[in-house]
Design an enzyme around this catalytic site. Structure first.
Site, PDB file in Angstrom:
ATOM      1  N   CYS A 119      40.250  28.785  51.535  1.00 54.93           N
ATOM      2  CA  CYS A 119      38.890  28.531  52.049  1.00 54.93           C
ATOM      3  C   CYS A 119      37.790  29.067  51.128  1.00 54.93           C
ATOM      4  CB  CYS A 119      38.740  29.099  53.451  1.00 54.93           C
ATOM      5  SG  CYS A 119      39.972  28.468  54.586  1.00 54.93           S
ATOM      6  N   HIS A 252      31.310  29.899  54.803  1.00 49.39           N
ATOM      7  CA  HIS A 252      32.500  29.130  55.174  1.00 49.39           C
ATOM      8  C   HIS A 252      32.486  28.948  56.689  1.00 49.39           C
ATOM      9  CE1 HIS A 252      36.457  27.711  55.747  1.00 49.39           C
ATOM     10  NE2 HIS A 252      36.964  28.851  56.171  1.00 49.39           N
ATOM     11  N   ASN A 282      37.096  23.868  60.950  1.00 46.71           N
ATOM     12  CA  ASN A 282      37.304  24.561  59.673  1.00 46.71           C
ATOM     13  C   ASN A 282      37.958  23.587  58.698  1.00 46.71           C
ATOM     14  OD1 ASN A 282      38.195  26.124  57.554  1.00 46.71           O
ATOM     15  ND2 ASN A 282      39.003  27.779  58.833  1.00 46.71           N
TER      16      ASN A 282
HETATM   17  O1  UT7 Z   1      39.484  29.710  57.183  1.00 44.77           O
HETATM   18  C1  UT7 Z   1      40.155  30.898  56.912  1.00 44.77           C
HETATM   19  C2  UT7 Z   1      39.654  31.952  57.697  1.00 44.77           C
HETATM   20  N1  UT7 Z   1      40.115  31.838  59.063  1.00 44.77           N
HETATM   21  C3  UT7 Z   1      39.419  32.438  60.004  1.00 44.77           C
HETATM   22  O2  UT7 Z   1      38.383  32.967  59.708  1.00 44.77           O
HETATM   23  C4  UT7 Z   1      39.978  32.541  61.408  1.00 44.77           C
HETATM   24  C5  UT7 Z   1      39.757  33.941  61.908  1.00 44.77           C
HETATM   25  N2  UT7 Z   1      40.198  34.175  63.268  1.00 44.77           N
HETATM   26  C6  UT7 Z   1      39.587  33.626  64.331  1.00 44.77           C
HETATM   27  O3  UT7 Z   1      38.678  32.849  64.180  1.00 44.77           O
HETATM   28  C7  UT7 Z   1      40.020  34.061  65.702  1.00 44.77           C
HETATM   29  O4  UT7 Z   1      40.865  35.192  65.601  1.00 44.77           O
HETATM   30  C8  UT7 Z   1      40.756  32.950  66.479  1.00 44.77           C
HETATM   31  C9  UT7 Z   1      39.773  31.853  66.861  1.00 44.77           C
HETATM   32  C10 UT7 Z   1      41.886  32.372  65.653  1.00 44.77           C
HETATM   33  C11 UT7 Z   1      41.334  33.517  67.781  1.00 44.77           C
HETATM   34  O5  UT7 Z   1      40.311  34.121  68.546  1.00 44.77           O
HETATM   35  P1  UT7 Z   1      40.528  35.567  69.187  1.00 44.77           P
HETATM   36  O6  UT7 Z   1      39.324  35.894  69.953  1.00 44.77           O
HETATM   37  O7  UT7 Z   1      40.917  36.492  68.066  1.00 44.77           O
HETATM   38  O8  UT7 Z   1      41.709  35.297  70.188  1.00 44.77           O
HETATM   39  P2  UT7 Z   1      43.109  36.040  70.268  1.00 44.77           P
HETATM   40  O9  UT7 Z   1      43.979  35.669  69.120  1.00 44.77           O
HETATM   41  O10 UT7 Z   1      42.873  37.490  70.525  1.00 44.77           O
HETATM   42  O11 UT7 Z   1      43.717  35.399  71.593  1.00 44.77           O
HETATM   43  C12 UT7 Z   1      43.133  35.671  72.871  1.00 44.77           C
HETATM   44  C13 UT7 Z   1      43.929  34.926  73.922  1.00 44.77           C
HETATM   45  C14 UT7 Z   1      45.434  35.124  73.822  1.00 44.77           C
HETATM   46  O12 UT7 Z   1      45.955  35.206  75.126  1.00 44.77           O
HETATM   47  P3  UT7 Z   1      46.287  36.626  75.798  1.00 44.77           P
HETATM   48  O13 UT7 Z   1      47.320  37.255  74.899  1.00 44.77           O
HETATM   49  O14 UT7 Z   1      44.999  37.382  75.829  1.00 44.77           O
HETATM   50  O15 UT7 Z   1      46.805  36.257  77.159  1.00 44.77           O
HETATM   51  C15 UT7 Z   1      45.905  33.845  73.174  1.00 44.77           C
HETATM   52  O16 UT7 Z   1      47.244  33.541  73.513  1.00 44.77           O
HETATM   53  O17 UT7 Z   1      43.696  33.518  73.786  1.00 44.77           O
HETATM   54  C16 UT7 Z   1      44.961  32.837  73.769  1.00 44.77           C
HETATM   55  N3  UT7 Z   1      44.809  31.627  72.959  1.00 44.77           N
HETATM   56  C17 UT7 Z   1      44.414  30.452  73.479  1.00 44.77           C
HETATM   57  N4  UT7 Z   1      44.112  30.069  74.728  1.00 44.77           N
HETATM   58  C18 UT7 Z   1      43.731  28.792  74.917  1.00 44.77           C
HETATM   59  C19 UT7 Z   1      44.987  31.494  71.631  1.00 44.77           C
HETATM   60  N5  UT7 Z   1      44.717  30.228  71.266  1.00 44.77           N
HETATM   61  C20 UT7 Z   1      44.365  29.565  72.393  1.00 44.77           C
HETATM   62  C21 UT7 Z   1      43.963  28.237  72.640  1.00 44.77           C
HETATM   63  N6  UT7 Z   1      43.658  27.905  73.916  1.00 44.77           N
HETATM   64  N7  UT7 Z   1      43.852  27.308  71.679  1.00 44.77           N
END
Ligand code: UT7
Length: 325
Positions: A119, A252, A282
């Site tokens: 990215c 980005h 993204n």
């Molecule tokens: O381009 C390269 C750079 N990439 C990035 O910059 C991405 C960086 N990371 C992020 O943008 C975020 O970490 C994400 C968008 C990927 C995830 O957001 P988050 O706030 O960090 O969520 P999380 O991973 O802590 O997940 C929270 C909850 C989890 O459930 P529990 O364990 O709290 O019950 C996940 O299982 O959200 C759940 N979850 C979803 N729920 C519904 C994860 N993906 C989904 C989904 N739909 N698609």
């Protein structure tokens, strides 16, 4: 007199097939994968993304973006003496997507190569083109970010498949007596290879290892917000500027929350941040030139303004380019 490089035209291209969150949620539900528009919007800011049809490659998307950038710059493919494509989703193992695109464009003869910095790829490619123009190795470069990330998504992994899209953006960068690119700042730290990767590789006629994207989202998020502030400040310092000199931050486009955090750390209002992640998702190396072109074409970003472009991605890689448009 010092030689600078300056952007003289921008272009972009999105494949026509647009999937809103609702479209994607329905398609995933049919496969037993549960997600929702609310979760995607709240956690990422994404509302839609574009996916290329089968048989459409990064070089095809990049070609259309390149044509638009050439038209905006008022020059033709034959005027280009350097072609760089930033991509992590190349058409083939080799030759480079840049060579394939060069032939489709009819810019044959000039040096053409790919940059692989995920990215951050467009920031890396722009810095390389700037350096080559400053040394006199090139006079007019086409710098393209093009991706078909839909090809490497695991549509059984809801934590990643809702985040990415396909597209391309391009700029024409020309030698100039006036700046242009004011400063750039590039970094990588290979100890973070595992937090964002596509581990598969081709060996003996087969793909060994998983050929789909893996990401530890929280680890990437935490690293991203720190390095994006650092690289922004480093680029500003190199140019003798401060964040107050920035007219537009074009980061980005991965997650609106990362952009809000960067803006806050730099004490910039979100009014000064170009946001396209809501409509594009993204698009990896394509996201920054796509955002730049859409802001130029909408009249938001104007010639003479000071822009800070910055990226972060797999590798881990990160960097920034400060420029006068
Ligand atoms: O381009 C390269 C750079 N990439 C990035 O910059 C991405 C960086 N990371 C992020 O943008 C975020 O970490 C994400 C968008 C990927 C995830 O957001 P988050 O706030 O960090 O969520 P999380 O991973 O802590 O997940 C929270 C909850 C989890 O459930 P529990 O364990 O709290 O019950 C996940 O299982 O959200 C759940 N979850 C979803 N729920 C519904 C994860 N993906 C989904 C989904 N739909 N698609």
């Amino acid at each position: 007199m010092r030689r600078y490089s300056r952007i003289t035209g921008t272009g972009s291209y999105l494949p026509p097939r647009k999937l809103t969150n609702s479209d994607l949620v329905a398609a995933l539900a049919a496969k037993g994968i549960e997600t929702s528009d609310d979760w995607i919007v709240e956690r990422t800011g994404i509302r839609a993304r574009h996916f290329a049809d089968a048989g459409v490659f990064s070089s095809d998307l990049g070609l259309e973006a390149a044509k638009n950038a050439l038209q905006a710059a008022g020059c033709s493919a034959q005027d280009i003496d350097l072609l760089i494509v930033a991509t992590s989703t190349p058409d083939m193992v080799f030759p480079s997507t840049a060579c394939i695109l060069q032939n489709k464009l009819g810019a044959n003869g000039c040096p053409a190569f790919d940059v692989q910095a995920v990215c951050s790829g467009f920031i890396y490619a722009l810095s390389i083109a700037d350096a080559m123009i400053q040394t006199g190795a090139a006079n007019r470069a086409l710098v393209i970010g093009a991706e078909v990330f839909s090809r490497i998504l695991d549509f059984t992994d809801r934590t990643t498949c809702v985040l990415f899209g396909d597209g391309a953006g391009a700029v024409v960068l020309e030698a100039s007596d006036t700046p242009g690119i004011l400063a750039s700042d590039l970094h990588a730290d290979g100890k973070h290879v595992d937090i964002l990767c596509v581990p598969g590789h081709v060996s003996g006629g087969a793909v060994l290892g998983d050929p789909l994207l893996k990401m530890d989202g929280q680890a990437v998020f935490k690293l991203a917000v720190g390095v994006l502030e650092d690289t922004a400040r480093a680029a500003l310092e190199k140019a003798g500027k401060t964040a107050a000199d920035i007219d537009w931050l074009i980061p980005h486009q991965a997650n609106i929350r990362i952009m809000q955090s960067t803006a806050k750390r730099l004490k910039l209002s979100m009014d000064k941040v170009v946001v396209t992640v809501d409509q594009h998702g993204n698009t990896s190396a394509a996201s920054i030139p796509l955002a730049l072109d859409s802001a130029v074409r909408s009249g938001k970003v104007k010639r003479g303004e000071t822009l800070l472009l910055e990226g972060v991605g797999g590798g881990f890689t990160w960097g920034a380019v400060l420029l006068n448009l």
